[in-house]
Design a protein around this motif. Sequence first.
Motif, mmCIF file in Angstrom:
data_model
loop_
_atom_site.group_PDB
_atom_site.id
_atom_site.type_symbol
_atom_site.label_atom_id
_atom_site.label_comp_id
_atom_site.label_asym_id
_atom_site.label_seq_id
_atom_site.Cartn_x
_atom_site.Cartn_y
_atom_site.Cartn_z
ATOM 1 N N VAL A 262 0.889 -1.172 0.000
ATOM 2 C CA VAL A 262 0.000 0.000 0.000
ATOM 3 C C VAL A 262 0.914 1.204 0.000
ATOM 4 N N ASN A 263 0.932 1.947 -1.106
ATOM 5 C CA ASN A 263 1.960 2.959 -1.334
ATOM 6 C C ASN A 263 1.425 4.357 -1.574
ATOM 7 N N THR A 264 0.116 4.514 -1.475
ATOM 8 C CA THR A 264 -0.465 5.856 -1.632
ATOM 9 C C THR A 264 -1.587 6.042 -0.616
ATOM 10 N N LEU A 265 -1.822 7.299 -0.287
ATOM 11 C CA LEU A 265 -2.964 7.617 0.576
ATOM 12 C C LEU A 265 -4.272 7.218 -0.090
ATOM 13 N N GLU A 266 -4.323 7.333 -1.416
ATOM 14 C CA GLU A 266 -5.550 6.953 -2.119
ATOM 15 C C GLU A 266 -5.882 5.483 -1.866
#
Lengths: 286, 286
Positions: free
Chosen positions: B163-167
Amino acid sequence: MNEPDGSLLSLNTATVRQQWQLPDIIDGCARHGIRGISPWRDQVAAAGLRETAARIRHAGLTVTGYCRGGMFPAMDRAGRRAASDDNKRAVDEALTVAAQCLVLVVGGLPKDAAGRIQSKDIAGAREMVRDGIGELLDYARPAGMPLAIEPLHPMYAADRACVNTLEHANDLCDELGPGLGIAVDAYHVWWDPHLKREIERAGNAKGASRLLAYHICDWLVPTTDLLNDRGMMGDGVIDLPLMRSWMEACGYRGMHEVEIFSATNWWKRDPDEVLATCKLRHASST
Amino acid sequence: MNEPDGSLLSLNTATVRQQWQLPDIIDGCARHGIRGISPWRDQVAAAGLRETAARIRHAGLTVTGYCRGGMFPAMDRAGRRAASDDNKRAVDEALTVAAQCLVLVVGGLPKDAAGRIQSKDIAGAREMVRDGIGELLDYARPAGMPLAIEPLHPMYAADRACVNTLEHANDLCDELGPGLGIAVDAYHVWWDPHLKREIERAGNAKGASRLLAYHICDWLVPTTDLLNDRGMMGDGVIDLPLMRSWMEACGYRGMHEVEIFSATNWWKRDPDEVLATCKLRHASST
Protein backbone atom coordinates in the motif's frame (compact mmCIF):
# COMPACT_ATOMS: atom_id res chain seq x y z
CA MET A 1 1.35 -15.89 -22.27
CA ASN A 2 3.01 -15.72 -25.67
CA GLU A 3 6.76 -15.30 -25.92
CA PRO A 4 8.06 -11.91 -26.97
CA ASP A 5 9.21 -11.46 -30.56
CA GLY A 6 13.02 -11.48 -30.40
CA SER A 7 13.22 -8.96 -33.19
CA LEU A 8 11.58 -6.41 -30.87
CA LEU A 9 14.55 -6.20 -28.51
CA SER A 10 16.20 -2.78 -28.32
CA LEU A 11 19.21 -1.68 -26.30
CA ASN A 12 19.34 1.52 -24.32
CA THR A 13 23.00 2.38 -24.52
CA ALA A 14 23.25 3.19 -20.82
CA THR A 15 23.22 -0.58 -20.26
CA VAL A 16 26.85 -0.93 -21.35
CA ARG A 17 28.00 2.68 -21.08
CA GLN A 18 30.84 1.92 -18.68
CA GLN A 19 32.42 -0.60 -21.04
CA TRP A 20 31.87 0.69 -24.57
CA GLN A 21 31.80 3.89 -26.56
CA LEU A 22 28.76 4.41 -28.78
CA PRO A 23 30.34 3.04 -32.01
CA ASP A 24 31.22 -0.16 -30.13
CA ILE A 25 27.65 -0.40 -28.85
CA ILE A 26 26.19 -0.01 -32.33
CA ASP A 27 28.53 -2.70 -33.64
CA GLY A 28 27.67 -4.89 -30.65
CA CYS A 29 23.95 -4.63 -31.36
CA ALA A 30 24.51 -5.62 -34.98
CA ARG A 31 26.74 -8.51 -33.91
CA HIS A 32 24.20 -9.83 -31.41
CA GLY A 33 21.19 -9.41 -33.67
CA ILE A 34 19.70 -6.66 -31.53
CA ARG A 35 17.69 -4.51 -33.92
CA GLY A 36 16.90 -1.43 -31.89
CA ILE A 37 18.98 1.13 -30.00
CA SER A 38 18.35 4.16 -27.83
CA PRO A 39 21.44 6.35 -27.47
CA TRP A 40 22.25 9.07 -24.93
CA ARG A 41 23.20 12.59 -25.92
CA ASP A 42 26.60 12.60 -24.24
CA GLN A 43 27.59 9.45 -26.10
CA VAL A 44 26.33 10.88 -29.38
CA ALA A 45 28.23 14.12 -28.79
CA ALA A 46 31.42 12.17 -28.11
CA ALA A 47 31.03 10.06 -31.26
CA GLY A 48 29.74 12.84 -33.51
CA LEU A 49 26.10 13.37 -34.40
CA ARG A 50 26.20 12.80 -38.17
CA GLU A 51 28.71 9.98 -37.88
CA THR A 52 26.43 8.29 -35.35
CA ALA A 53 23.35 8.72 -37.49
CA ALA A 54 25.17 7.17 -40.44
CA ARG A 55 26.54 4.29 -38.38
CA ILE A 56 23.12 3.47 -36.94
CA ARG A 57 21.53 3.65 -40.38
CA HIS A 58 24.22 1.44 -41.84
CA ALA A 59 23.70 -1.12 -39.07
CA GLY A 60 19.98 -1.14 -39.83
CA LEU A 61 18.97 -0.31 -36.27
CA THR A 62 15.68 1.25 -35.28
CA VAL A 63 16.20 4.17 -32.87
CA THR A 64 13.51 3.51 -30.28
CA GLY A 65 14.16 6.75 -28.44
CA TYR A 66 16.68 9.52 -27.94
CA CYS A 67 17.86 10.10 -24.34
CA ARG A 68 17.07 12.69 -23.34
CA GLY A 69 15.37 16.05 -23.08
CA GLY A 70 13.58 17.56 -20.13
CA MET A 71 14.90 19.07 -16.88
CA PHE A 72 12.49 21.97 -17.26
CA PRO A 73 12.29 23.54 -13.76
CA ALA A 74 14.68 26.33 -12.89
CA MET A 75 14.59 29.16 -10.38
CA ASP A 76 14.59 31.97 -12.91
CA ARG A 77 13.66 32.83 -16.46
CA ALA A 78 17.28 32.51 -17.63
CA GLY A 79 17.50 28.96 -16.32
CA ARG A 80 14.24 27.94 -17.94
CA ARG A 81 15.35 29.58 -21.19
CA ALA A 82 18.62 27.65 -21.13
CA ALA A 83 16.67 24.40 -20.65
CA SER A 84 14.35 25.34 -23.48
CA ASP A 85 17.22 26.06 -25.87
CA ASP A 86 18.93 22.82 -24.96
CA ASN A 87 15.72 20.86 -25.44
CA LYS A 88 15.28 22.29 -28.93
CA ARG A 89 18.78 21.09 -29.78
CA ALA A 90 17.79 17.67 -28.43
CA VAL A 91 14.80 17.65 -30.82
CA ASP A 92 17.11 18.48 -33.72
CA GLU A 93 19.50 15.70 -32.76
CA ALA A 94 16.65 13.22 -32.36
CA LEU A 95 15.54 14.08 -35.90
CA THR A 96 19.06 13.59 -37.20
CA VAL A 97 19.37 10.10 -35.72
CA ALA A 98 15.78 9.32 -36.85
CA ALA A 99 14.59 8.54 -33.34
CA GLN A 100 11.00 7.41 -32.85
CA CYS A 101 10.67 9.86 -29.97
CA LEU A 102 12.61 12.20 -27.74
CA VAL A 103 12.42 10.86 -24.18
CA LEU A 104 11.70 13.53 -21.56
CA VAL A 105 12.97 13.20 -18.02
CA VAL A 106 11.16 16.27 -16.85
CA GLY A 107 13.27 17.39 -13.89
CA GLY A 108 12.51 17.73 -10.18
CA LEU A 109 12.67 20.69 -7.83
CA PRO A 110 14.54 23.70 -9.25
CA LYS A 111 18.29 23.72 -8.63
CA ASP A 112 21.04 26.32 -8.70
CA ALA A 113 24.05 26.12 -11.03
CA ALA A 114 25.84 23.86 -8.55
CA GLY A 115 22.97 21.40 -8.54
CA ARG A 116 21.63 22.30 -5.11
CA ILE A 117 17.86 22.27 -4.77
CA GLN A 118 16.52 25.79 -4.26
CA SER A 119 12.82 25.29 -3.60
CA LYS A 120 10.45 22.85 -1.91
CA ASP A 121 7.54 23.83 -4.12
CA ILE A 122 6.84 20.61 -6.00
CA ALA A 123 3.49 21.87 -7.28
CA GLY A 124 5.32 24.85 -8.75
CA ALA A 125 7.90 22.55 -10.32
CA ARG A 126 5.08 20.57 -11.91
CA GLU A 127 3.67 23.77 -13.41
CA MET A 128 7.08 24.59 -14.88
CA VAL A 129 7.19 21.10 -16.38
CA ARG A 130 3.78 21.54 -17.98
CA ASP A 131 4.72 24.95 -19.37
CA GLY A 132 8.11 23.70 -20.56
CA ILE A 133 6.65 20.70 -22.38
CA GLY A 134 3.98 22.91 -23.91
CA GLU A 135 6.58 25.28 -25.30
CA LEU A 136 8.78 22.45 -26.57
CA LEU A 137 5.78 20.92 -28.33
CA ASP A 138 5.41 24.08 -30.39
CA TYR A 139 8.87 23.30 -31.72
CA ALA A 140 8.75 19.50 -31.89
CA ARG A 141 5.25 19.01 -33.29
CA PRO A 142 5.77 20.78 -36.64
CA ALA A 143 9.18 19.12 -36.91
CA GLY A 144 7.51 15.73 -36.53
CA MET A 145 9.41 14.58 -33.46
CA PRO A 146 7.13 12.98 -30.84
CA LEU A 147 7.94 13.82 -27.22
CA ALA A 148 7.68 10.96 -24.71
CA ILE A 149 7.24 11.81 -21.04
CA GLU A 150 8.95 9.16 -18.95
CA PRO A 151 7.38 9.08 -15.49
CA LEU A 152 10.17 8.23 -13.06
CA HIS A 153 9.82 6.32 -9.82
CA PRO A 154 8.71 8.54 -6.91
CA MET A 155 12.14 8.12 -5.30
CA TYR A 156 13.40 10.53 -8.00
CA ALA A 157 10.70 13.15 -7.44
CA ALA A 158 13.03 15.67 -5.81
CA ASP A 159 16.04 15.56 -8.07
CA ARG A 160 15.16 14.01 -11.43
CA ALA A 161 11.50 14.01 -12.35
CA CYS A 162 8.42 15.28 -10.58
CA VAL A 163 6.15 13.34 -12.94
CA ASN A 164 6.01 10.02 -11.10
CA THR A 165 2.92 8.20 -12.31
CA LEU A 166 1.39 7.23 -15.62
CA GLU A 167 -1.78 9.01 -14.49
CA HIS A 168 0.11 12.31 -14.23
CA ALA A 169 1.71 11.74 -17.64
CA ASN A 170 -1.68 10.94 -19.15
CA ASP A 171 -3.12 14.10 -17.59
CA LEU A 172 -0.35 16.13 -19.23
CA CYS A 173 -1.07 14.49 -22.58
CA ASP A 174 -4.76 15.33 -22.18
CA GLU A 175 -3.89 18.93 -21.47
CA LEU A 176 -1.14 19.50 -24.02
CA GLY A 177 -2.47 17.59 -27.00
CA PRO A 178 -0.98 15.89 -30.06
CA GLY A 179 2.71 15.24 -30.42
CA LEU A 180 3.06 14.19 -26.79
CA GLY A 181 3.11 10.62 -25.51
CA ILE A 182 4.61 8.40 -22.85
CA ALA A 183 7.65 6.18 -22.40
CA VAL A 184 6.55 3.40 -20.05
CA ASP A 185 9.49 2.09 -18.02
CA ALA A 186 8.65 -0.99 -15.99
CA TYR A 187 11.21 -0.09 -13.32
CA HIS A 188 9.50 3.19 -12.57
CA VAL A 189 5.84 2.24 -12.65
CA TRP A 190 5.53 -1.47 -11.78
CA TRP A 191 4.37 -0.73 -8.22
CA ASP A 192 1.44 1.50 -9.25
CA PRO A 193 -2.00 0.11 -8.34
CA HIS A 194 -3.38 1.98 -11.38
CA LEU A 195 -0.77 0.57 -13.78
CA LYS A 196 -3.17 -1.43 -15.96
CA ARG A 197 -5.79 1.31 -16.05
CA GLU A 198 -3.30 3.99 -17.07
CA ILE A 199 -1.61 1.82 -19.72
CA GLU A 200 -5.06 1.28 -21.21
CA ARG A 201 -5.83 4.97 -20.98
CA ALA A 202 -2.60 5.76 -22.84
CA GLY A 203 -3.06 3.04 -25.42
CA ASN A 204 -6.67 3.89 -26.16
CA ALA A 205 -6.31 7.66 -26.20
CA LYS A 206 -8.45 9.40 -28.78
CA GLY A 207 -6.54 10.19 -31.94
CA ALA A 208 -3.44 8.08 -31.49
CA SER A 209 -1.87 5.79 -28.91
CA ARG A 210 0.38 7.56 -26.45
CA LEU A 211 2.50 4.45 -25.87
CA LEU A 212 5.68 5.64 -27.59
CA ALA A 213 8.23 3.41 -25.87
CA TYR A 214 8.49 0.48 -23.47
CA HIS A 215 11.57 0.14 -21.26
CA ILE A 216 12.38 -3.00 -19.35
CA CYS A 217 14.72 -4.14 -16.59
CA ASP A 218 13.92 -5.49 -13.13
CA TRP A 219 13.51 -4.33 -9.52
CA LEU A 220 15.96 -6.10 -7.23
CA VAL A 221 15.28 -6.99 -3.60
CA PRO A 222 17.18 -5.63 -1.86
CA THR A 223 17.99 -2.59 -3.97
CA THR A 224 21.26 -1.21 -2.65
CA ASP A 225 21.42 2.10 -4.50
CA LEU A 226 18.69 4.47 -5.63
CA LEU A 227 20.28 5.14 -9.00
CA ASN A 228 22.50 2.35 -10.22
CA ASP A 229 21.21 -0.96 -8.90
CA ARG A 230 18.69 -2.02 -11.50
CA GLY A 231 18.36 -5.69 -12.32
CA MET A 232 18.45 -7.81 -15.46
CA MET A 233 15.01 -9.04 -16.48
CA GLY A 234 14.18 -12.13 -14.45
CA ASP A 235 16.44 -11.28 -11.51
CA GLY A 236 13.84 -9.18 -9.68
CA VAL A 237 10.20 -8.96 -8.74
CA ILE A 238 8.47 -7.29 -11.69
CA ASP A 239 5.94 -9.44 -13.53
CA LEU A 240 7.22 -8.38 -16.95
CA PRO A 241 5.18 -10.87 -19.03
CA LEU A 242 2.00 -9.54 -17.41
CA MET A 243 2.99 -5.95 -18.05
CA ARG A 244 3.83 -6.68 -21.69
CA SER A 245 0.47 -8.39 -22.09
CA TRP A 246 -1.20 -5.17 -20.93
CA MET A 247 0.83 -3.10 -23.39
CA GLU A 248 -0.01 -5.45 -26.25
CA ALA A 249 -3.67 -5.73 -25.32
CA CYS A 250 -4.14 -2.06 -26.03
CA GLY A 251 -2.22 -2.13 -29.26
CA TYR A 252 1.45 -1.54 -28.45
CA ARG A 253 3.56 -3.11 -31.19
CA GLY A 254 6.79 -1.21 -30.56
CA MET A 255 10.12 -2.51 -29.35
CA HIS A 256 11.20 -3.53 -25.85
CA GLU A 257 14.12 -1.39 -24.78
CA VAL A 258 16.44 -2.78 -22.13
CA GLU A 259 17.80 -0.05 -19.86
CA ILE A 260 19.91 -1.23 -16.92
CA PHE A 261 21.96 1.03 -14.66
CA SER A 262 24.06 -1.38 -12.63
CA ALA A 263 27.26 -0.08 -11.07
CA THR A 264 28.14 -3.22 -9.15
CA ASN A 265 27.09 -5.93 -11.57
CA TRP A 266 26.29 -5.46 -15.27
CA TRP A 267 28.52 -2.43 -15.79
CA LYS A 268 31.42 -4.57 -14.55
CA ARG A 269 30.84 -7.47 -16.92
CA ASP A 270 32.06 -8.21 -20.42
CA PRO A 271 29.65 -6.19 -22.58
CA ASP A 272 29.23 -9.04 -25.02
CA GLU A 273 28.05 -11.17 -22.10
CA VAL A 274 25.64 -8.38 -21.12
CA LEU A 275 24.13 -8.23 -24.61
CA ALA A 276 23.86 -12.01 -24.86
CA THR A 277 22.14 -12.07 -21.47
CA CYS A 278 19.71 -9.34 -22.54
CA LYS A 279 18.73 -11.50 -25.52
CA LEU A 280 18.28 -14.63 -23.44
CA ARG A 281 16.33 -12.90 -20.72
CA HIS A 282 14.18 -11.00 -23.18
CA ALA A 283 13.08 -14.38 -24.50
CA SER A 284 12.70 -16.12 -21.15
CA SER A 285 11.60 -13.48 -18.68
CA THR A 286 9.64 -10.64 -20.28
CA MET B 1 1.89 29.79 8.56
CA ASN B 2 1.52 29.40 12.31
CA GLU B 3 4.22 27.69 14.31
CA PRO B 4 3.54 24.16 15.52
CA ASP B 5 2.54 23.71 19.15
CA GLY B 6 5.68 22.37 20.88
CA SER B 7 3.57 20.20 23.16
CA LEU B 8 2.49 18.20 20.09
CA LEU B 9 5.94 16.72 19.50
CA SER B 10 6.13 12.93 19.82
CA LEU B 11 9.14 10.66 19.44
CA ASN B 12 9.09 7.46 17.48
CA THR B 13 11.60 5.38 19.38
CA ALA B 14 13.34 4.18 16.21
CA THR B 15 14.91 7.64 16.06
CA VAL B 16 17.40 6.78 18.82
CA ARG B 17 17.17 3.01 18.79
CA GLN B 18 20.88 2.47 18.20
CA GLN B 19 21.88 4.50 21.26
CA TRP B 20 19.25 3.82 23.92
CA GLN B 21 17.08 1.06 25.31
CA LEU B 22 13.41 1.88 25.70
CA PRO B 23 13.56 2.89 29.40
CA ASP B 24 16.31 5.38 28.52
CA ILE B 25 14.18 6.74 25.68
CA ILE B 26 11.17 7.22 27.94
CA ASP B 27 13.35 9.03 30.47
CA GLY B 28 14.89 11.08 27.67
CA CYS B 29 11.49 12.22 26.44
CA ALA B 30 10.51 13.29 29.93
CA ARG B 31 13.83 15.12 30.39
CA HIS B 32 13.49 16.98 27.10
CA GLY B 33 9.84 17.86 27.55
CA ILE B 34 8.72 15.63 24.69
CA ARG B 35 5.19 14.57 25.57
CA GLY B 36 4.48 11.77 23.13
CA ILE B 37 6.15 8.49 22.27
CA SER B 38 5.66 5.67 19.78
CA PRO B 39 7.52 2.51 20.77
CA TRP B 40 8.45 -0.55 18.71
CA ARG B 41 7.48 -4.06 19.69
CA ASP B 42 11.01 -5.44 19.89
CA GLN B 43 12.01 -2.68 22.32
CA VAL B 44 8.90 -3.26 24.39
CA ALA B 45 9.56 -6.99 24.51
CA ALA B 46 13.12 -6.36 25.68
CA ALA B 47 12.01 -3.97 28.41
CA GLY B 48 8.90 -5.90 29.46
CA LEU B 49 5.37 -5.00 28.39
CA ARG B 50 3.81 -4.16 31.76
CA GLU B 51 6.96 -2.43 32.99
CA THR B 52 6.97 -0.31 29.84
CA ALA B 53 3.30 0.59 30.16
CA ALA B 54 3.86 1.68 33.76
CA ARG B 55 6.98 3.68 32.92
CA ILE B 56 5.24 5.51 30.08
CA ARG B 57 2.23 6.23 32.28
CA HIS B 58 4.45 7.47 35.07
CA ALA B 59 6.27 9.77 32.66
CA GLY B 60 2.94 11.18 31.50
CA LEU B 61 3.58 10.43 27.84
CA THR B 62 0.89 10.04 25.21
CA VAL B 63 1.46 6.92 23.09
CA THR B 64 0.81 8.22 19.58
CA GLY B 65 1.11 4.80 18.01
CA TYR B 66 2.38 1.28 18.53
CA CYS B 67 4.88 -0.02 15.95
CA ARG B 68 3.83 -2.25 14.41
CA GLY B 69 1.42 -4.80 13.06
CA GLY B 70 0.91 -5.87 9.48
CA MET B 71 3.02 -8.04 7.17
CA PHE B 72 -0.11 -9.86 6.04
CA PRO B 73 0.90 -11.58 2.76
CA ALA B 74 2.24 -15.12 2.91
CA MET B 75 2.40 -17.97 0.42
CA ASP B 76 0.17 -20.33 2.36
CA ARG B 77 -2.60 -20.46 4.89
CA ALA B 78 -0.19 -21.32 7.71
CA GLY B 79 1.87 -18.23 7.01
CA ARG B 80 -1.15 -15.97 6.93
CA ARG B 81 -2.43 -17.56 10.13
CA ALA B 82 0.89 -16.93 11.86
CA ALA B 83 0.72 -13.27 10.80
CA SER B 84 -2.85 -13.05 12.02
CA ASP B 85 -1.99 -14.49 15.43
CA ASP B 86 0.96 -12.17 15.79
CA ASN B 87 -1.16 -9.18 14.83
CA LYS B 88 -3.71 -10.00 17.49
CA ARG B 89 -0.92 -10.04 20.06
CA ALA B 90 0.15 -6.64 18.73
CA VAL B 91 -3.38 -5.33 19.33
CA ASP B 92 -3.26 -6.64 22.90
CA GLU B 93 0.09 -4.99 23.51
CA ALA B 94 -1.11 -1.72 21.99
CA LEU B 95 -4.03 -1.79 24.43
CA THR B 96 -1.70 -2.45 27.34
CA VAL B 97 0.49 0.55 26.56
CA ALA B 98 -2.63 2.65 25.85
CA ALA B 99 -1.60 3.46 22.29
CA GLN B 100 -3.83 5.73 20.22
CA CYS B 101 -3.53 3.29 17.32
CA LEU B 102 -1.70 0.20 16.10
CA VAL B 103 0.35 1.17 13.06
CA LEU B 104 0.13 -1.30 10.19
CA VAL B 105 3.00 -1.80 7.76
CA VAL B 106 1.04 -4.13 5.56
CA GLY B 107 3.79 -6.18 3.93
CA GLY B 108 4.87 -6.60 0.31
CA LEU B 109 5.12 -9.64 -1.91
CA PRO B 110 4.85 -12.96 -0.05
CA LYS B 111 8.14 -14.37 1.25
CA ASP B 112 9.38 -17.74 2.42
CA ALA B 113 10.69 -18.38 5.92
CA ALA B 114 14.14 -17.16 4.87
CA GLY B 115 12.73 -13.85 3.69
CA ARG B 116 13.03 -14.57 -0.03
CA ILE B 117 10.19 -13.23 -2.17
CA GLN B 118 8.14 -16.10 -3.59
CA SER B 119 5.70 -14.39 -5.94
CA LYS B 120 5.51 -11.44 -8.34
CA ASP B 121 1.76 -11.12 -7.94
CA ILE B 122 1.40 -7.69 -6.35
CA ALA B 123 -2.34 -7.58 -7.02
CA GLY B 124 -2.65 -10.84 -5.13
CA ALA B 125 -0.56 -9.45 -2.28
CA ARG B 126 -2.90 -6.47 -2.10
CA GLU B 127 -5.87 -8.80 -1.80
CA MET B 128 -4.16 -10.63 1.07
CA VAL B 129 -3.59 -7.27 2.75
CA ARG B 130 -7.24 -6.34 2.42
CA ASP B 131 -8.38 -9.69 3.77
CA GLY B 132 -5.82 -9.60 6.58
CA ILE B 133 -6.83 -6.13 7.73
CA GLY B 134 -10.48 -7.11 7.53
CA GLU B 135 -9.91 -10.09 9.79
CA LEU B 136 -7.80 -8.10 12.24
CA LEU B 137 -10.51 -5.45 12.42
CA ASP B 138 -12.92 -8.06 13.73
CA TYR B 139 -10.54 -8.43 16.66
CA ALA B 140 -9.39 -4.82 17.11
CA ARG B 141 -12.69 -3.02 16.66
CA PRO B 142 -14.55 -4.52 19.65
CA ALA B 143 -11.37 -4.16 21.70
CA GLY B 144 -11.34 -0.46 20.89
CA MET B 145 -7.91 -0.33 19.26
CA PRO B 146 -7.87 1.71 16.03
CA LEU B 147 -5.76 0.30 13.21
CA ALA B 148 -3.72 2.80 11.19
CA ILE B 149 -2.57 1.82 7.70
CA GLU B 150 0.74 3.49 6.99
CA PRO B 151 1.23 3.78 3.23
CA LEU B 152 4.94 3.34 2.56
CA HIS B 153 6.93 4.94 -0.23
CA PRO B 154 6.70 2.98 -3.51
CA MET B 155 10.37 2.01 -3.17
CA TYR B 156 9.20 -0.41 -0.45
CA ALA B 157 6.39 -1.96 -2.51
CA ALA B 158 8.17 -5.29 -3.02
CA ASP B 159 9.50 -6.02 0.43
CA ARG B 160 7.69 -3.94 3.06
CA ALA B 161 4.32 -2.56 2.05
CA CYS B 162 2.28 -2.85 -1.12
CA VAL B 163 0.00 0.00 0.00
CA ASN B 164 1.96 2.96 -1.33
CA THR B 165 -0.47 5.86 -1.63
CA LEU B 166 -2.96 7.62 0.58
CA GLU B 167 -5.55 6.95 -2.12
CA HIS B 168 -5.09 3.20 -1.75
CA ALA B 169 -5.29 3.49 2.05
CA ASN B 170 -8.45 5.58 1.77
CA ASP B 171 -9.94 2.99 -0.58
CA LEU B 172 -9.25 0.28 2.00
CA CYS B 173 -10.89 2.39 4.70
CA ASP B 174 -13.94 2.87 2.46
CA GLU B 175 -14.16 -0.86 1.93
CA LEU B 176 -13.42 -2.13 5.43
CA GLY B 177 -15.25 0.42 7.55
CA PRO B 178 -14.98 1.76 11.09
CA GLY B 179 -11.97 1.11 13.28
CA LEU B 180 -9.55 1.63 10.41
CA GLY B 181 -7.64 4.81 9.66
CA ILE B 182 -4.35 6.08 8.31
CA ALA B 183 -0.93 7.05 9.63
CA VAL B 184 0.32 9.79 7.32
CA ASP B 185 4.12 9.79 7.13
CA ALA B 186 5.54 12.75 5.26
CA TYR B 187 8.58 10.75 4.10
CA HIS B 188 6.43 8.23 2.31
CA VAL B 189 3.80 10.43 0.67
CA TRP B 190 5.29 13.90 0.13
CA TRP B 191 5.85 13.28 -3.61
CA ASP B 192 2.23 12.32 -4.37
CA PRO B 193 0.41 14.73 -6.71
CA HIS B 194 -2.83 13.76 -4.93
CA LEU B 195 -1.44 14.40 -1.44
CA LYS B 196 -3.71 17.31 -0.54
CA ARG B 197 -6.81 15.70 -2.01
CA GLU B 198 -6.27 12.43 -0.16
CA ILE B 199 -5.46 14.11 3.17
CA GLU B 200 -8.75 15.97 2.81
CA ARG B 201 -10.55 12.77 1.88
CA ALA B 202 -9.16 11.08 5.00
CA GLY B 203 -9.85 14.04 7.28
CA ASN B 204 -13.38 14.58 6.06
CA ALA B 205 -14.45 10.94 5.90
CA LYS B 206 -18.01 10.32 6.93
CA GLY B 207 -18.33 9.21 10.53
CA ALA B 208 -14.89 10.05 11.86
CA SER B 209 -11.57 11.39 10.62
CA ARG B 210 -9.18 8.72 9.41
CA LEU B 211 -6.13 10.80 10.27
CA LEU B 212 -4.85 8.74 13.20
CA ALA B 213 -1.19 9.77 13.18
CA TYR B 214 1.21 12.16 11.51
CA HIS B 215 4.87 11.18 11.15
CA ILE B 216 7.57 13.62 10.19
CA CYS B 217 11.19 13.60 9.05
CA ASP B 218 12.72 14.81 5.79
CA TRP B 219 13.76 13.52 2.35
CA LEU B 220 17.46 14.09 1.74
CA VAL B 221 19.01 14.81 -1.66
CA PRO B 222 20.90 12.71 -2.35
CA THR B 223 19.44 9.80 -0.43
CA THR B 224 22.21 7.24 -0.08
CA ASP B 225 20.26 4.28 1.28
CA LEU B 226 16.70 3.16 0.68
CA LEU B 227 16.09 2.28 4.32
CA ASN B 228 18.23 4.21 6.73
CA ASP B 229 19.02 7.62 5.28
CA ARG B 230 16.10 9.75 6.39
CA GLY B 231 16.73 13.35 7.28
CA MET B 232 16.02 15.59 10.25
CA MET B 233 13.19 18.04 9.57
CA GLY B 234 14.62 21.01 7.70
CA ASP B 235 17.56 19.15 6.17
CA GLY B 236 15.65 17.93 3.13
CA VAL B 237 13.14 18.94 0.50
CA ILE B 238 9.72 18.26 2.04
CA ASP B 239 7.55 21.33 2.60
CA LEU B 240 6.53 20.21 6.09
CA PRO B 241 4.77 23.45 7.12
CA LEU B 242 2.54 23.18 4.04
CA MET B 243 1.77 19.56 4.74
CA ARG B 244 0.91 20.30 8.39
CA SER B 245 -1.37 23.10 7.23
CA TRP B 246 -3.27 20.58 5.09
CA MET B 247 -3.57 18.17 8.02
CA GLU B 248 -4.81 20.94 10.31
CA ALA B 249 -7.18 22.40 7.72
CA CYS B 250 -9.19 19.21 7.77
CA GLY B 251 -9.21 18.91 11.52
CA TYR B 252 -6.11 16.99 12.57
CA ARG B 253 -5.21 17.97 16.12
CA GLY B 254 -3.00 15.01 16.99
CA MET B 255 0.69 14.93 17.69
CA HIS B 256 3.63 15.16 15.29
CA GLU B 257 5.73 12.03 15.59
CA VAL B 258 9.37 12.26 14.58
CA GLU B 259 10.62 9.02 13.02
CA ILE B 260 14.14 9.08 11.62
CA PHE B 261 16.09 6.04 10.45
CA SER B 262 19.61 7.35 9.94
CA ALA B 263 22.46 4.87 10.04
CA THR B 264 25.22 7.29 9.11
CA ASN B 265 24.13 10.42 10.96
CA TRP B 266 21.53 10.62 13.72
CA TRP B 267 21.98 7.06 14.98
CA LYS B 268 25.65 7.89 15.55
CA ARG B 269 25.06 11.04 17.58
CA ASP B 270 24.59 11.63 21.26
CA PRO B 271 20.89 10.81 21.77
CA ASP B 272 20.38 13.86 23.97
CA GLU B 273 21.59 15.97 21.05
CA VAL B 274 19.17 14.14 18.75
CA LEU B 275 16.20 14.86 21.02
CA ALA B 276 17.21 18.49 21.46
CA THR B 277 17.52 18.83 17.69
CA CYS B 278 14.09 17.26 17.17
CA LYS B 279 12.61 19.89 19.47
CA LEU B 280 14.38 22.77 17.74
CA ARG B 281 13.55 21.59 14.25
CA HIS B 282 9.95 20.82 15.15
CA ALA B 283 9.62 24.47 16.08
CA SER B 284 11.57 25.91 13.15
CA SER B 285 10.97 23.59 10.22
CA THR B 286 7.62 21.79 10.38
